[in-house]
Enzyme design. Structure first.
Site, mmCIF file in Angstrom:
data_model
loop_
_atom_site.group_PDB
_atom_site.id
_atom_site.type_symbol
_atom_site.label_atom_id
_atom_site.label_comp_id
_atom_site.label_asym_id
_atom_site.label_seq_id
_atom_site.Cartn_x
_atom_site.Cartn_y
_atom_site.Cartn_z
ATOM 1 N N LYS A 53 0.722 -1.047 0.245
ATOM 2 C CA LYS A 53 0.012 0.033 -0.116
ATOM 3 C C LYS A 53 0.769 1.183 -0.078
ATOM 4 O O LYS A 53 0.723 2.048 -0.647
ATOM 5 C CB LYS A 53 -0.852 0.044 1.213
ATOM 6 N N GLN A 97 -4.791 -1.900 9.881
ATOM 7 C CA GLN A 97 -4.651 -2.985 9.033
ATOM 8 C C GLN A 97 -5.477 -4.339 9.909
ATOM 9 O O GLN A 97 -4.844 -4.226 11.017
ATOM 10 C CB GLN A 97 -3.199 -3.343 9.009
ATOM 11 N N ASP A 120 -11.391 2.426 4.345
ATOM 12 C CA ASP A 120 -11.659 1.113 4.234
ATOM 13 C C ASP A 120 -13.119 1.167 4.119
ATOM 14 O O ASP A 120 -13.303 -0.008 3.717
ATOM 15 C CB ASP A 120 -10.920 0.268 5.331
#
Ligand code: NDP
Length: 281
Positions: A53, A97, A120
């Protein structure tokens, strides 16, 4: 029949190129899109994803910062970091994460992230907006799946779509996006009876279960679009949930693994971060 390949790597590359142009424009106007990635613990797979990422951000000119925290961090300390990032004007997207180590409450952590920085798309407010058909941050993997269908000019309306898997990250949001696009959607999971029959009815089949090559040739309607979200490590190789060699003989379109949905997920994260920066102006 031999399926046409939906090349996620190439589609993602072209999306990154478009984003780079937009990021350049934003930077000229004084806003550099910024992404904060929070990694708790030392899960090696998570570290690989975070590195990918960060690299993708760099390529398109997005500022990124990584916050690496010990696995035994208290929830209060994690909240303090998230609060700081929520208030940071240089940060337009915050990604924690997953999975989180035991002892941290995943739902509470996700809810702590500002709705406007939730790139997200896991915050319940954004989930609710997605269900209501309102503008929202859409989870990256499901957004990537829809982008692939758009890329092959699939007319989703009225199609019979079957989604296997009902996680909050993949299955449920994919199914919701397909409903929003006027497909008739069936969601299957581990308790579904007659799974093969359900699959055979699908014009569009999306599989996200984490079972290496479980979906076989005779489960597929000839000409169907098959999107394989699965990422499974088998010996040294990465394979999907779909038996690619078998299914590509029957399907009309198919995504490879690797090089299918994976790169799209990262491209959608970049896009969400750019959207976050645009909305902050
Ligand atoms: P989860 O484990 O959270 O969910 C798996 C889902 O599959 C569950 O709903 C489960 O059913 C269902 N399932 C499991 N076994 C079967 C079976 N034998 N028959 C029917 N349904 C079954 O996984 P995720 O959704 O997080 O991930 C799914 C896959 O997608 C994984 O391989 C993961 O690595 C991959 N992935 C890929 C991404 C990408 O960028 N390409 C991003 C995210 C995930 P039940 O609910 O009944 O338990």
């Amino acid at each position: 029949m031999t399926a046409q390949i939906i090349d996620g790597k190439a589609i993602a590359r072209s999306i990154r190129k478009q984003l780079k142009t937009e990021v350049t424009r934003l930077r000229q106007e004084g806003t550099t899109p910024g992404l904060a990635v929070v990694l708790v613990g030392d899960n090696p797979a998570s570290q690989i994803y975070v590195n990918m990422k960060k690299k993708a951000c760099k390529e398109v000119g997005i500022y990124s910062e990584e916050h690496k925290l010990a696995a035994n961090i208290s929830q209060g300390d994690l909240f303090s970091l998230i609060d700081r990032l929520n208030a940071d004007q240089n940060i337009h997207g915050i990604l924690v994460q997953l999975p989180l180590p035991q002892g941290l409450n995943e739902q509470e952590v996700l809810e702590r992230i500002s709705v406007t920085k939730d790139v997200d798309g896991f915050h319940p407010v954004n989930v609710g907006k997605l269900v209501s058909g309102f503008d929202a941050f859409v989870p990256c993997t499901p957004a990537g799946v829809m982008e692939m269908l758009t890329h092959i000019a699939c007319d989703i309306s009225g199609k019979k779509a079957v989604v296997i898997g009902r996680s909050n990250i993949v299955g449920k949001p994919v199914a919701q996006l397909l409903v929003n696009a006027n497909a008739t959607v069936t969601i299957c999971h581990s308790q579904t009876k007659e799974l093969e029959e359900e699959c055979r009815a699908a014009d569009i089949l999306v599989v996200g279960i984490g079972r290496p090559e479980m979906i076989k040739r005779d489960w597929i309607k000839p000409g169907a679009i098959v999107i394989d979200v699965g990422i499974n490590r088998v010996n040294q190789a990465i394979v999907g949930d779909v038996d690619f060699h078998q299914v590509s003989e029957v399907a009309g379109w198919i995504t490879p693994v690797p090089g299918g949905v994976g790169p799209m997920t990262i491209a959608m994260l970049l896009r969400n971060t750019v959207v976050g920066a645009q909305s902050s102006k």
